[in-house]
Design an enzyme around this catalytic site. Structure first.
Site, PDB file in Angstrom:
ATOM      1  N   ASP A   1     -74.159  13.615  -5.935  1.00  0.00           N
ATOM      2  CA  ASP A   1     -73.624  14.246  -7.155  1.00  0.00           C
ATOM      3  C   ASP A   1     -74.401  15.524  -7.468  1.00  0.00           C
ATOM      4  O   ASP A   1     -74.897  15.705  -8.581  1.00  0.00           O
ATOM      5  CB  ASP A   1     -73.697  13.266  -8.326  1.00  0.00           C
ATOM      6  CG  ASP A   1     -72.808  13.698  -9.503  1.00  0.00           C
ATOM      7  OD1 ASP A   1     -71.878  14.496  -9.268  1.00  0.00           O
ATOM      8  OD2 ASP A   1     -73.056  13.261 -10.636  1.00  0.00           O
TER       9      ASP A   1
ATOM     10  N   LYS B   1     -82.975   6.454 -19.665  1.00  0.00           N
ATOM     11  CA  LYS B   1     -81.521   6.428 -19.487  1.00  0.00           C
ATOM     12  C   LYS B   1     -81.069   4.980 -19.593  1.00  0.00           C
ATOM     13  O   LYS B   1     -81.422   4.144 -18.760  1.00  0.00           O
ATOM     14  CB  LYS B   1     -81.141   7.030 -18.138  1.00  0.00           C
ATOM     15  CG  LYS B   1     -79.649   7.008 -17.862  1.00  0.00           C
ATOM     16  CD  LYS B   1     -79.286   7.872 -16.668  1.00  0.00           C
ATOM     17  CE  LYS B   1     -79.367   9.339 -17.006  1.00  0.00           C
ATOM     18  NZ  LYS B   1     -78.764  10.209 -15.982  1.00  0.00           N
TER      19      LYS B   1
END
Length: 647
Positions: A142, A48
């Site tokens: 999240d 990422k």
């Protein structure tokens, strides 16, 4: 249009001299995810790479690195493993386990919603992953289907631990991120931006609602409208959207999504225990019975409602697998002759009579049951309520309430209901007795020994063992250095529930005595006997006795520790012939002075203390580094005489 893989400048590059970027997997609001190969270990990984705008934000990068380290420390098969984190030029990246499969969002998009057992079976590994993070002090912030990956063999893994916190800290606005997450935000996140483990529980409860119904509980035209509903509207019971769902599922979802954090399970581990209990109570074929068994991939084969679901035309109608459809919907009825119709009419008349008689019996039984045989169920939400509130609610319902002796319980906070008899969900008649057993907190454990530590170290150790540091008090001590912990209350080794605070007693050191007016030599000897480093200054002051202490530093009553430096100011004598004009008491010839007690001190420190006090020191046999014997011990001895110590 040029292919995204070809156009991406990172494709083909090697980050940090190790990770060769092979293709792009996905692009999000804060990063792009690539498929890469770790050339050092020869394995496929996911990388990422943060977007350039975030990579230049020093606060974001600092938080990102810290949270990545915390996530890498998690050891749980249901957490997407974090292998590495690094920076290569302008690229800040995170190296993670590459999971072959798809997201839970993909599953929901394909199937609409899941059956109760299927939903609970997916939630269990998700909560296990969150529970591991909560035990490590890490909050996900999240939780949503996009961050749950389903492997090819059906295993669920949770990704992106800590990234939400890092992004929030950056202070940058990312509308895409907000829109994608607002449906799962806990009220406290909306109101103050703060989040703890109970915020993750709220998001998990919202996600369970979505798995069961196929929709988020709060919807609106704008993110602000959705956030407003999270703060002001309670999440509805899932069974009001999908009739036929068990009552225990409603209780589970409503507890997890309570607007007040204190009314939710206190972390993901507590919620996991409740989910597992509800799941164990459902038959293995429960989903098939409801007609909501998960259809095969790509297999939305009918738009007919399953039994017990909303009727056709209802906005909440769900698709279902044709293999689970009732058999009377499948083949068309055969053609009937006139004689068949006549026989059928006669038979139907008798059937109607029988049905009517049966209905009358059922109606009569129902009337009796509601008047003479009225019953109720023990509310499931009683568990975890304050005892006084639970008692009041049950007594208002016509029940006789008794309270048993409290018991220790690791899942329910002190003062709340830990269990009931009969248990939650059991049938009881009006006037029945129900017994509430309160929790007296978590199971006791031994208080750790923090003596000799600083206050900050002691607090950290206590919290690490699950205890809450309580009040801090000060006390003088001849043995424990100033600002070091003397003891705890209760003392180390005592068994106590972590719900009770542990008080800390900190040493203020030895109390500095009042020496002004005393003979300077006597005052010096007393201070050296306390293990203090004494500095004597001479100053002439009229009106004071020669040789007397006229000031001291520090002041009387001040806390001091062994080795501290103290200063005495002594009035200077005004005499030329000491042996004729000074008092014999001030000469010091053959003077006896106090002998410091150095038992237990390190040998070098003890030798220095004795020499500083005016004695010669002899070390006898030595088997260790601390004084185990002294001759003489305490009392007085002539200045310059020999003191023997053994180690």
């Amino acid at each position: 249009m040029m292919d995204a893989t070809v156009a991406d400048p990172l494709i083909g590059q090697v980050l940090d001299g190790r990770y060769r970027i092979e293709s792009r997997i996905a692009r999000g609001g804060m990063a792009t995810v690539y498929l890469a190969r770790d050339t050092r270990l020869d394995r496929v990984v996911a990388i990422k790479v943060m977007h350039a705008g975030l990579a230049t934000d020093e606060e974001f990068v600092r938080r990102f690195i810290g949270e990545a380290k915390a996530a890498a420390a998690l050891s749980n098969p249901n957490v997407v493993a974090v292998y590495d984190q690094g920076t290569d030029g302008e690229h800040v990246f995170l190296v993670m386990e590459y999971v072959r499969g798809r997201t839970l969002r993909d599953v929901l998009s394909e199937r609409g919603r899941l059956g109760p057992r299927a939903a609970l079976e997916i939630m269990q590994p998700v909560l296990a992953a969150l529970g591991a993070a909560h035990r490590a002090g890490l909050v996900h912030r999240d939780v949503k289907p996009e961050n749950v990956l389903i492997t090819e063999d059906g295993q669920a893994k949770v990704a992106d631990f800590g990234l939400a916190r890092a992004e929030t800290a950056s202070g940058m606005t990312k509308t895409g991120m907000i829109i994608g997450t607002v449906g799962y935000l806990a009220p406290e996140q909306v109101l103050s931006g703060s989040a703890d483990v109970r915020s993750d529980v709220y998001a998990a409860g919202t996600m369970l609602f979505e798995l069961l119904t196929g929709e988020l509980p709060h919807q609106g035209d704008t993110p602000l409208a959705v956030a407003y509903k999270h703060v002001n509207d309670a999440v509805p019971a899932p069974s009001t959207w999908v009739p036929g769902l068990p009552h225990r599922l409603d209780v589970l979802v409503l507890r997890a999504t309570a607007r007040e954090p204190g009314h939710r399970p206190q972390d993901a581990n507590a919620m996991l225990a409740e989910v597992a209990e509800v799941c164990a109570g459902l038959p293995r074929d429960f989903d098939a019975r409801m007609g909501t068994a998960m259809p095969p991939p790509g297999g939305r084969t009918s738009v007919l409602p399953a039994p017990g679901m909303a009727p056709p035309g209802d906005s909440r109608t769900r698709v279902f697998d044709a293999r689970t459809a009732p058999s009377n919907l499948a083949p068309p009825p055969p053609r009937r002759t006139a004689s068949d119709r006549a026989i059928g009419a006669l038979t139907g008349r008798y059937v109607l009579i029988a049905i009517g008689a049966l209905a009358a019996v059922i109606l009569g039984w129902a009337v009796w049951y509601q008047t003479s045989g009225q019953y109720d169920h023990v509310p499931e939400q009683i568990i975890g309520m304050r005892v006084a509130d639970a008692r009041n609610q049950l007594e208002q319902g016509g029940l006789d309430v008794r309270v048993a002796e409290p018991v220790f319980n690791d899942r329910v906070a002190k003062g709340q209901v830990a269990s009931t008899a009969p248990g939650p969900g059991a049938r009881i008649t009006e006037g029945s007795t129900i017994t509430l057993t309160p929790s007296k907190g978590r199971t006791p454990r031994d208080v750790p020994d923090v003596a000799g530590k600083t206050e900050a170290e002691a607090r950290r150790i206590l919290r690490g063992k699950g205890f809450t540091p309580g009040q801090v008090s000060k006390a003088t001590s001849q043995q424990v250095a100033k600002d070091r912990v003397m003891r705890t209350d209760p003392r180390a080794g005592t068994s106590q529930s972590p719900d009770e605070p542990v008080d800390i007693v900190v040493s203020s050191g030895m109390s500095m005595p009042s020496l002004v007016g005393r003979n300077g030599q006597e005052a010096e000897n007393q201070l050296r006997g306390m293990g203090l480093d004494v500095k004597v200054e001479k100053r002439k002051q009229d009106g004071r006795r020669p040789g007397a202490v006229i000031s001291q530093d520090p002041e009387p009553g001040t806390g001091v520790s062994r080795g501290d430096e103290v200063t005495l100011v002594v009035n200077e004598r005004d005499c030329f012939f000491r042996e004729f004009f000074c008092d014999d008491g001030d000469r010091g010839d053959g003077e006896r002075i106090p002998v410091p007690n150095v038992m237990g001190q390190p040998l070098d420190q003890a030798r220095k203390a004795l020499r500083d006090s005016g004695f010669d020191v002899k070390i006898g046999s030595r088997f260790g580094n601390r004084v185990v014997g002294q001759n003489p011990v305490g009392g007085e001895a002539p200045r310059g005489s020999e003191i023997t110590i053994w180690g």
